[in-house]
Design an enzyme around this catalytic site. Sequence first.
Site, mmCIF file in Angstrom:
data_model
loop_
_atom_site.group_PDB
_atom_site.id
_atom_site.type_symbol
_atom_site.label_atom_id
_atom_site.label_comp_id
_atom_site.label_asym_id
_atom_site.label_seq_id
_atom_site.Cartn_x
_atom_site.Cartn_y
_atom_site.Cartn_z
ATOM 1 N N LYS A 1 -82.143 -61.403 -20.619
ATOM 2 C CA LYS A 1 -82.067 -61.055 -22.047
ATOM 3 C C LYS A 1 -82.354 -62.323 -22.840
ATOM 4 O O LYS A 1 -81.453 -62.956 -23.381
ATOM 5 C CB LYS A 1 -80.697 -60.454 -22.374
ATOM 6 C CG LYS A 1 -80.663 -59.748 -23.721
ATOM 7 C CD LYS A 1 -79.398 -58.913 -23.856
ATOM 8 C CE LYS A 1 -79.172 -58.462 -25.286
ATOM 9 N NZ LYS A 1 -80.149 -57.517 -25.797
HETATM 10 N N1 PMP Z 1 -83.127 -53.041 -22.931
HETATM 11 C C1 PMP Z 1 -83.227 -54.077 -23.762
HETATM 12 C C2 PMP Z 1 -84.497 -54.838 -23.843
HETATM 13 C C3 PMP Z 1 -82.120 -54.437 -24.560
HETATM 14 O O1 PMP Z 1 -82.212 -55.455 -25.410
HETATM 15 C C4 PMP Z 1 -80.936 -53.701 -24.469
HETATM 16 C C5 PMP Z 1 -79.764 -54.057 -25.343
HETATM 17 N N2 PMP Z 1 -79.008 -55.101 -24.792
HETATM 18 C C6 PMP Z 1 -80.867 -52.639 -23.561
HETATM 19 C C7 PMP Z 1 -81.985 -52.336 -22.813
HETATM 20 C C8 PMP Z 1 -79.602 -51.898 -23.367
HETATM 21 O O2 PMP Z 1 -78.702 -52.749 -22.707
HETATM 22 P P1 PMP Z 1 -77.129 -52.648 -22.914
HETATM 23 O O3 PMP Z 1 -76.757 -51.250 -22.589
HETATM 24 O O4 PMP Z 1 -76.568 -53.608 -21.950
HETATM 25 O O5 PMP Z 1 -76.864 -52.990 -24.315
#
Ligand code: PMP
Length: 306
Positions: free
Chosen positions: A159
């Site tokens: 991320k």
């Molecule tokens: N994909 C991306 C690229 C994201 O930025 C996020 C948000 N964090 C998600 C998927 C969903 O991840 P999460 O459920 O951990 O927030």
Amino acid sequence: MSERDYSGLIIYIDGEYVPWDDAKVHVFSPVVKYGAAVFEGIRGYWNDDKKKLYLFRLREHMERMELSQRIMRFERIVPAQELMDATVELMRRNKFESSVHIRPTVYVGGDGESYARGPLGSFITAVRRGTPKKVVDGSRAQISSWRRISDSVMPARAKSNANYNNSRYAGLQAQRDGYDSAILLNDRGKVSEGQGMCLFIVRNGVAITPSITSDILESITRDTVIELLQEQGIKVEQREVDRSEFFAASEAFFCGTGAEITPIINVDGDPIGDGKRGPLTERLQNLYFDIAFERIEDTKGWLTEI
Ligand code: PMP
């Protein structure tokens, strides 16, 4: 109070708690020049009956940030526990009485170039944020002509801030073309994810989501949804998903910290199912919010009570 009123909010930066306007990084640092940083988005849910704030899966988010730092080859890993402790303290200092969105970041400071591995700094912001209306109404999505970044180019599993220029292109295109959201295919032409959110389709009562080798971020909400569905006796498949499967789906939904659980009611102008939030999606949303707001007991240890 407006969610965009940040006056009076406190930010954690490099070991200190400072007023909103005093949190600064230098313009010549690699985080500014190249987006050399990793971050998380975490929600806190305010239960007004209990007058308590519950942070959702704080540990899992901070552990994912450790992985992001490893993938980015940072010179050291700022540990999850340090950032968890700082987050809890930040919540106390801000005395929130509303739901919040928390954003921890570990960044490359100093004056290096794009490959600099340090020195590292960290900061955490938290702002008031509730659940948007699209969670009920659903989202009309476009399959973007922009592809999801591949693991051999910019690992989607990290991320990292710079990765978000990918979903920016897709989001701008969707907006210009009159859609609410974008769905990205990966470089193999398989369904990957939305902009900052993963997705599920429902076919013949089975919930199907692109596998973690489909160039997705390994989403914590996706993990949550898989666990909740399986507990309800619903079969979950994690596999490659073809674009044409949207035509076969009776329901579809996005999931993510920001998106929470958002119905996908239409793709490229064609309705999914009957074009409204589906029954499984609605049931899942209710369960998700009951857990997140601690309206039912947190048997899984997913919540951090403030
Ligand atoms: N994909 C991306 C690229 C994201 O930025 C996020 C948000 N964090 C998600 C998927 C969903 O991840 P999460 O459920 O951990 O927030």
